[in-house]
Design a protein around this motif. Sequence first.
Motif, PDB file in Angstrom:
ATOM      1  N   SER A 289      26.569  13.560  -8.862  1.00  0.00           N
ATOM      2  CA  SER A 289      27.524  12.501  -8.548  1.00  0.00           C
ATOM      3  C   SER A 289      26.971  11.577  -7.466  1.00  0.00           C
ATOM      4  O   SER A 289      27.223  10.375  -7.472  1.00  0.00           O
ATOM      5  CB  SER A 289      28.878  13.110  -8.191  1.00  0.00           C
ATOM      6  OG  SER A 289      29.241  12.870  -6.888  1.00  0.00           O
ATOM      7  N   LEU A 290      26.121  12.130  -6.582  1.00  0.00           N
ATOM      8  CA  LEU A 290      25.457  11.277  -5.587  1.00  0.00           C
ATOM      9  C   LEU A 290      24.527  10.297  -6.290  1.00  0.00           C
ATOM     10  O   LEU A 290      24.448   9.119  -5.936  1.00  0.00           O
ATOM     11  CB  LEU A 290      24.672  12.144  -4.607  1.00  0.00           C
ATOM     12  CG  LEU A 290      23.998  11.411  -3.445  1.00  0.00           C
ATOM     13  CD1 LEU A 290      25.025  10.719  -2.580  1.00  0.00           C
ATOM     14  CD2 LEU A 290      23.171  12.372  -2.595  1.00  0.00           C
ATOM     15  N   ARG A 291      23.851  10.771  -7.337  1.00  0.00           N
ATOM     16  CA  ARG A 291      22.956   9.880  -8.060  1.00  0.00           C
ATOM     17  C   ARG A 291      23.751   8.757  -8.719  1.00  0.00           C
ATOM     18  O   ARG A 291      23.355   7.603  -8.704  1.00  0.00           O
ATOM     19  CB  ARG A 291      22.177  10.664  -9.111  1.00  0.00           C
ATOM     20  CG  ARG A 291      21.095   9.828  -9.763  1.00  0.00           C
ATOM     21  CD  ARG A 291      20.396  10.600 -10.842  1.00  0.00           C
ATOM     22  NE  ARG A 291      21.355  11.264 -11.706  1.00  0.00           N
ATOM     23  CZ  ARG A 291      21.111  12.389 -12.355  1.00  0.00           C
ATOM     24  NH1 ARG A 291      19.963  12.982 -12.226  1.00  0.00           N
ATOM     25  NH2 ARG A 291      22.033  12.921 -13.131  1.00  0.00           N
ATOM     26  N   ASP A 292      24.897   9.130  -9.287  1.00  0.00           N
ATOM     27  CA  ASP A 292      25.738   8.099  -9.904  1.00  0.00           C
ATOM     28  C   ASP A 292      26.156   7.042  -8.898  1.00  0.00           C
ATOM     29  O   ASP A 292      26.219   5.860  -9.217  1.00  0.00           O
ATOM     30  CB  ASP A 292      26.999   8.730 -10.513  1.00  0.00           C
ATOM     31  CG  ASP A 292      26.689   9.411 -11.826  1.00  0.00           C
ATOM     32  OD1 ASP A 292      25.540   9.259 -12.302  1.00  0.00           O
ATOM     33  OD2 ASP A 292      27.569  10.085 -12.375  1.00  0.00           O
ATOM     34  N   VAL A 293      26.451   7.482  -7.679  1.00  0.00           N
ATOM     35  CA  VAL A 293      26.914   6.526  -6.677  1.00  0.00           C
ATOM     36  C   VAL A 293      25.769   5.641  -6.198  1.00  0.00           C
ATOM     37  O   VAL A 293      25.924   4.444  -6.011  1.00  0.00           O
ATOM     38  CB  VAL A 293      27.547   7.264  -5.475  1.00  0.00           C
ATOM     39  CG1 VAL A 293      27.894   6.294  -4.368  1.00  0.00           C
ATOM     40  CG2 VAL A 293      28.785   8.018  -5.926  1.00  0.00           C
ATOM     41  N   LEU A 294      24.596   6.261  -6.006  1.00  0.00           N
ATOM     42  CA  LEU A 294      23.506   5.527  -5.358  1.00  0.00           C
ATOM     43  C   LEU A 294      22.647   4.734  -6.320  1.00  0.00           C
ATOM     44  O   LEU A 294      22.118   3.698  -5.972  1.00  0.00           O
ATOM     45  CB  LEU A 294      22.608   6.495  -4.588  1.00  0.00           C
ATOM     46  CG  LEU A 294      23.256   7.143  -3.380  1.00  0.00           C
ATOM     47  CD1 LEU A 294      22.251   8.029  -2.667  1.00  0.00           C
ATOM     48  CD2 LEU A 294      23.783   6.101  -2.422  1.00  0.00           C
TER      49      LEU A 294
END
Lengths: 330, 330
Positions: A289-294
Amino acid sequence: MVTLDPVSSRLPDAARGPAPSAWRSRRGLRQWLWGDWRSRLATCVLALVLVMAIAAPLIARYSPTAQDFIPFRGPSSAHWLGTDDLGRDVWSRLVYGARASIEAAGIAVCLALAIGVPIGLIAGFRGGWVDAVLMRIADTVLSFPGIILAIAITAVLGPGLVHSMLAVGIVFSPSIARLMRSQVLVTKERLYVDAAVSFGNPPSRTVARHIVPNSIQPVVIQATFMLGLAVIAEASLSFVGLGVQYPSPSFGGMLQSASQFISVHPFGVYPPGVAIALIVLAFNALGDSLRDVLDPLASTRRAARLAARASTRRGHRPEAPGGRHVPEGH
Amino acid sequence: MPGRGPLLSASGLEVHFKLPGESGRLRAVDGVSFEIGRSEIFGLIGESGSGKSTIARAIMCLEPINGGQVTLDGTRLDQLRGKALRRQRRRVQMVFQDPHESLDPRMTVRQAIEEPLRLGRTGSRAARRARVVDLLNRVGLDESYVGRMAYTMSGGQKQRVNIARALALEPELLVCDEAVSALDVSVRAGIINLLTSLQRELQISVLFISHDLGVVAHLADRIGVLYLGRLAEVSETESLSARPRHPYTEMLLAAEPQPRPSSHRAARAPSISGEAPSAARPPSGCRFRTRCRYAQERCVQEEPALRPLEGGALVACHRAEELELTGRRA
């Protein structure tokens, strides 16, 4: 003079998302930890583990090493997860074991970042023979199977939680270094870096202000995944007796002793096994989910997906992604 | 001594690139000499691969040069290193081709424009912020843009921010490398007008690089025509378009689109034919001879030097005196 109409005001809210600023903004943080059901679940699991680790003496009902109970008891109101081969309370050991796991993951990943990021940065920025030498060293470390190398390093340093996690950190560092290097290689060719140089930025400031902040995101995402891997590594090393030392509890050690008595008391392997699996899954979900955000591309796709889903739910046909985001002439 | 002589002069400039897997070197810029006077707009045109951008980067000291010299107001820029170079390079600022790429995606407009000011250590924080707003106003943006991130702006808006940033250090020379090529035609006109009015107001020199003869002819006082890393012709804008002295210039003028139906057009020289030869293996003698309809035996044998003609034009063609070339039709 052309009129300068703010473009963003016409975009749907979700499409404004690929926020490089999401990094610092509260909205980004919220989307990371609470964006969808997976990240919510993961956040809950990790928050629970964290509370267990910090407040272990309050949550545990007995001392993790006290052994004045009957061994191999099943779950009961007195012993929520039963007792182990020496008659110790499994729930209490699990709570203290969480502390070891979190500590282990933290030490290993911090060390991997502390070694890997500077090496990758220097290799990518300087290039030439410096790059060649550093990357050959990284290749050498990577060519060993990780667990064997970790065992070898722990054997040299001596067993124990901190030592074994230093070993895991060293094993992890080359992949961080390679990732950082590849990011720096791309970032340093970007025009804004040339622009920064042309105002008279000294190299150190160009690196600190432009190259590192624009290269570090994938490394941070990778580090999140590594937290999960470090939990497994800690369990593995404790399982073979090189990690947390007897009689302190750890997931790996608990799994090891429970596995010896699996024919007598099969339930014993579940508490530490499930705990490891849950923590690792939670770290992975948060990494995703961090990858999706960043990652701007991934989150644009996500925004398009959400928009499509929302419009199908209302009975409309989904629009082609991207089609609606094109700003008109100004 | 400031105020005398040309502001910038390049003489015998050479930039070579090593070709991967080949022993040869690509002479991207091969002995180019020109001067830019004070508050003059010097245009540089040429096809893709003719070395336009490489010249810009060499002047900005972003590309190491292999021969020749770049002199700014009596100072050899190419011999400076470190701090001395950083002090001098602020006098020459650049607007890059790609407005999206030349802004750091993690910075707000204010941070981007403030960065050069901060490096120059000019004034207090409040003074710098006031200057940012002043610069924004100057390029036709209002104060509300200070908090915007690059990705929320259109190409034209971003290019305005880039211009504001380049002007922040009050440069004496502004290098515009294809500064309008990436923009829509409607936005392009606005940026060109902005550049013209800024130049008039601030009395700065401009090196304007483009592949579009029409745009350059609209802006520039003098024009240099680049072909395969060499100057074919340097001349005042009016005389260049009215009476080109090099066959390549004639071809470029003939290739310009004309706002009238073909039946109303006078017969014109055939427009550009064929591809430019590779700069890695330029033809013998005159580089343009493979596409020149006036080429003779001598053009194969001898490479023409850039020489002055009466009327002030510089041209690199053996037959410059005898040829009657057609210019732009009124």
